[in-house]
Design a protein around this motif. Structure first.
Motif, PDB file in Angstrom:
ATOM      1  N   GLU A 155      -3.086   4.018  -6.606  1.00 58.91           N
ATOM      2  CA  GLU A 155      -2.633   3.917  -5.216  1.00 58.91           C
ATOM      3  C   GLU A 155      -3.773   4.352  -4.307  1.00 58.91           C
ATOM      4  O   GLU A 155      -4.339   5.420  -4.475  1.00 58.91           O
ATOM      5  N   THR A 183      -1.076   4.445   1.824  1.00 57.46           N
ATOM      6  CA  THR A 183       0.301   4.164   2.221  1.00 57.46           C
ATOM      7  C   THR A 183       0.338   4.184   3.740  1.00 57.46           C
ATOM      8  O   THR A 183      -0.135   5.128   4.364  1.00 57.46           O
ATOM      9  N   ASN A 184       0.843   3.105   4.329  1.00 60.15           N
ATOM     10  CA  ASN A 184       1.012   3.074   5.783  1.00 60.15           C
ATOM     11  C   ASN A 184       2.235   2.244   6.126  1.00 60.15           C
ATOM     12  O   ASN A 184       2.478   1.200   5.539  1.00 60.15           O
ATOM     13  N   ASP A 214       5.494   0.629   5.980  1.00 53.77           N
ATOM     14  CA  ASP A 214       6.378   0.290   4.867  1.00 53.77           C
ATOM     15  C   ASP A 214       5.624  -0.211   3.645  1.00 53.77           C
ATOM     16  O   ASP A 214       6.229  -0.736   2.713  1.00 53.77           O
ATOM     17  N   TYR A 215       4.317  -0.062   3.615  1.00 59.26           N
ATOM     18  CA  TYR A 215       3.510  -0.637   2.541  1.00 59.26           C
ATOM     19  C   TYR A 215       2.763   0.435   1.764  1.00 59.26           C
ATOM     20  O   TYR A 215       2.326   1.434   2.320  1.00 59.26           O
ATOM     21  N   THR A 216       2.615   0.188   0.474  1.00 54.33           N
ATOM     22  CA  THR A 216       1.778   1.002  -0.386  1.00 54.33           C
ATOM     23  C   THR A 216       0.745   0.068  -0.995  1.00 54.33           C
ATOM     24  O   THR A 216       1.080  -0.964  -1.551  1.00 54.33           O
ATOM     25  N   TRP A 217      -0.521   0.447  -0.878  1.00 58.59           N
ATOM     26  CA  TRP A 217      -1.621  -0.391  -1.350  1.00 58.59           C
ATOM     27  C   TRP A 217      -2.166   0.171  -2.655  1.00 58.59           C
ATOM     28  O   TRP A 217      -2.350   1.373  -2.791  1.00 58.59           O
ATOM     29  N   TYR A 218      -2.444  -0.730  -3.598  1.00 58.38           N
ATOM     30  CA  TYR A 218      -2.971  -0.357  -4.900  1.00 58.38           C
ATOM     31  C   TYR A 218      -4.249  -1.141  -5.179  1.00 58.38           C
ATOM     32  O   TYR A 218      -4.479  -2.196  -4.614  1.00 58.38           O
TER      33      TYR A 218
END
Length: 74
Positions: free
Chosen positions: A51, A54-55, A57-61
Motif C-alpha cells: 500500500e 490512501t486518499n 475513498d481510494y487506497t493505492w497499491y
C-alpha cells in the motif's frame, strides 16, 4: 569543435541526472507521492503488494511483477 564538447557534456550531465533521479518514471495519479518514493516503499518491503497511499475513498497499491518475453513468437 569546442561547442560539440560543451553540448555533449550537457547531454551527459542531463542523462546522469535523469538516471539517478528516476525522473523518467511516469507520474502517479497520487499528488503527494512520486514514483521514486513508491518504488522505495516496494523495495523496502518483502511483500508482493504494498500500500502506497490512501486518499478519500481510494487506497493505492504497487505490486512486484516479472515480465516474461515469448521469444518463439517474434
Amino acid at each position: 569543435m569546442k561547442q560539440v564538447g560543451i553540448i555533449l557534456g550537457i547531454v551527459v550531465i542531463v542523462a546522469v541526472f535523469m538516471f539517478f533521479n528516476k525522473s523518467y518514471y511516469p507520474p502517479l495519479p497520487i499528488d503527494h507521492l512520486s514514483a521514486k518514493e513508491a518504488l522505495e516503499k516496494l523495495k523496502s518491503s518483502d511483500e508482493r503488494i504494498v500500500e502506497v497511499a490512501t486518499n478519500d475513498d481510494y487506497t493505492w497499491y504497487i505490486t512486484r511483477s516479472q515480465s516474461e518475453v515469448d521469444e518463439n513468437n517474434q
